[in-house]
Design a protein around this motif. Sequence first.
Motif, PDB file in Angstrom:
ATOM      1  N   ILE A 204       0.868  -1.169   0.000  1.00  0.00           N
ATOM      2  CA  ILE A 204       0.000   0.000   0.000  1.00  0.00           C
ATOM      3  C   ILE A 204       0.907   1.222   0.000  1.00  0.00           C
ATOM      4  N   PRO A 205       0.927   1.983  -1.087  1.00  0.00           N
ATOM      5  CA  PRO A 205       1.859   3.121  -1.170  1.00  0.00           C
ATOM      6  C   PRO A 205       1.503   4.216  -0.178  1.00  0.00           C
ATOM      7  N   GLY A 206       2.526   4.836   0.368  1.00  0.00           N
ATOM      8  CA  GLY A 206       2.324   5.897   1.343  1.00  0.00           C
ATOM      9  C   GLY A 206       3.295   7.034   1.131  1.00  0.00           C
ATOM     10  N   GLU A 207       3.332   7.949   2.091  1.00  0.00           N
ATOM     11  CA  GLU A 207       4.236   9.088   2.049  1.00  0.00           C
ATOM     12  C   GLU A 207       4.490   9.552   3.476  1.00  0.00           C
ATOM     13  N   ASP A 311       2.284  -1.484   8.277  1.00  0.00           N
ATOM     14  CA  ASP A 311       0.887  -1.900   8.410  1.00  0.00           C
ATOM     15  C   ASP A 311      -0.020  -0.705   8.658  1.00  0.00           C
ATOM     16  N   CYS A 312       0.552   0.370   9.220  1.00  0.00           N
ATOM     17  CA  CYS A 312      -0.249   1.550   9.581  1.00  0.00           C
ATOM     18  C   CYS A 312       0.027   2.748   8.685  1.00  0.00           C
ATOM     19  N   VAL A 313       1.278   2.949   8.299  1.00  0.00           N
ATOM     20  CA  VAL A 313       1.629   4.150   7.533  1.00  0.00           C
ATOM     21  C   VAL A 313       1.777   3.876   6.051  1.00  0.00           C
ATOM     22  N   GLY A 314       1.688   2.618   5.621  1.00  0.00           N
ATOM     23  CA  GLY A 314       1.940   2.283   4.232  1.00  0.00           C
ATOM     24  C   GLY A 314       3.431   2.233   3.953  1.00  0.00           C
ATOM     25  N   ASP A 315       3.781   1.926   2.707  1.00  0.00           N
ATOM     26  CA  ASP A 315       5.189   1.894   2.309  1.00  0.00           C
ATOM     27  C   ASP A 315       5.655   3.329   2.110  1.00  0.00           C
ATOM     28  N   VAL A 316       6.548   3.773   2.980  1.00  0.00           N
ATOM     29  CA  VAL A 316       7.003   5.172   2.938  1.00  0.00           C
ATOM     30  C   VAL A 316       8.385   5.311   2.322  1.00  0.00           C
ATOM     31  N   GLY A 317       8.890   4.262   1.683  1.00  0.00           N
ATOM     32  CA  GLY A 317      10.115   4.365   0.921  1.00  0.00           C
ATOM     33  C   GLY A 317      11.304   4.845   1.722  1.00  0.00           C
ATOM     34  N   ALA A 318      11.942   5.910   1.246  1.00  0.00           N
ATOM     35  CA  ALA A 318      13.174   6.413   1.837  1.00  0.00           C
ATOM     36  C   ALA A 318      12.979   6.999   3.229  1.00  0.00           C
ATOM     37  N   ALA A 319      11.739   7.237   3.639  1.00  0.00           N
ATOM     38  CA  ALA A 319      11.490   7.778   4.982  1.00  0.00           C
ATOM     39  C   ALA A 319      11.487   6.693   6.054  1.00  0.00           C
ATOM     40  N   PHE A 320      11.546   5.420   5.664  1.00  0.00           N
ATOM     41  CA  PHE A 320      11.320   4.348   6.645  1.00  0.00           C
ATOM     42  C   PHE A 320      12.341   4.331   7.772  1.00  0.00           C
ATOM     43  N   LEU A 321      13.626   4.314   7.458  1.00  0.00           N
ATOM     44  CA  LEU A 321      14.630   4.115   8.506  1.00  0.00           C
ATOM     45  C   LEU A 321      14.617   5.234   9.544  1.00  0.00           C
ATOM     46  N   PRO A 322      14.648   6.519   9.169  1.00  0.00           N
ATOM     47  CA  PRO A 322      14.530   7.563  10.200  1.00  0.00           C
ATOM     48  C   PRO A 322      13.215   7.479  10.970  1.00  0.00           C
TER      49      PRO A 322
END
Length: 466
Positions: A204-207, A311-322
């Motif tokens: 599920i794409p996110g931001e 599961d809650c925020v969607g796939d946030v790409g490059a923001a995930f690790l921080p």
Amino acid sequence: MSEAKEIVITGVGMKTAVGEHAIQSCASVRAGVNRFAEWPHFGASFDEDGTALIVSAVQPDLGKGSWVGKARTLLTAPLYEAVVDAGLFDFEHVQRQMGGYRAGVYLGVPRPDRPGTPTGGLERFADEVGTEIFAAFSPHRIDLFALDQVGGALALAEAVGDLEEARVDVAIVGGVDSLLHPVFLRSLHDAGRLKTPATPVGLIPGEAAAFLVLERADDARRRGLRPRIRIGPRALEGQEPSKRDPKRLEHSDTMARVVQRVLAASGGASALDRVIVDLNGERWRFREWGLVDTRCLAELPNDSELWHPMDCVGDVGAAFLPLAVGMATRALERGYAGEGEMLICAASDQGDRAAILVRPHRPSDREQHDGGPQDQRRCLHRGSRRLQDALAGRTRPDSLSQRGHVGPHGGWVQHRQDGRQPHHAEVVELLHEHGRRGRNTARGRLEPDQGKSPSHHVLLRCEGGR
């Protein structure tokens, strides 16, 4: 590691689909809240009822604008939240207090060749944020790490190295990304990677955007702040572009090797209370993690937990690790993640892998009996409304700086003493970097042009690995 070299987190900021700031985002994820909803801008339906694509979008809706415009909007609030949290909102005062304080900015972003990212988009983004948003901190350097989910991990690892070697005194580490662009979504759909009624196994794409402020522990205490968590061992590994095969990602043992290196440098899996991973609903990620669990985590305590905030925020790409490190900070600080260590793992679609260990801060006897740092943090939160009003243009922020104005995108623009804007930063693309400093690294460094005085340098990394 000595206290002088111990790297700690002193500030956290976030903006996600389930929270306008770090406290709200972490509470929502902890409660299992999501805001998955149909996104009308994709222009396609997936069943006879006309169901649109389900995404995880921030509010207000940023629409189908460019990645550069969305990223600029996403990062402003969490950046200043983290800065206020760390007591750096008046950076000139901090520099006077500390006798000079050099800042570095390290930002994880998506790859420049990702569909939907315009040619030169990341260079333009680096130029804009460097001269508008980050200029208030007079950064000694600004680095972009274009490695998708692993970009934030490489940014954090580079920041820790610079702090340990005293190249900078404070590191602002972040990640920003939005997968909600019709061109990129179409490429994901054509590859069968989106979760739809016809494809139940998909993302599920996110931001989102998230920022961390890192400092040496003794510097944080000199400023009257109590360190929040400690950064432990970390490991990153990339693949040569010619060897990347998306069809074989689920059989890769790269993540297992990365996790083994981190655990070997720490107390092992038995010391872990929580593990945070970027499982997003795609099958290959689950299969790869199964291999990691079998090979590396047999000694996990029975009461340990596996967290996957996508599961809650969607796939946030490059923001995930921080974002994940920020959530770990809140969890360890608030006491709902036990008292042990936390392992955070990230994997990119191109085969890059990263793992980072974070540890709870053990306060000294002096800190346990001194309420000063905690009281100061409460005062900083009380003052954050004034900062937000200034950023929104509702008040004149004279008390924050004697030279500057609020930029057109809400960022703080610092004027040079001669009244001119800082020279636009240059960008260099390094396409095939595989190694850290002193380890066959191919690292570029920008030098000021003759007759120009840039306030910072920008370095854009497009390939990486350790």
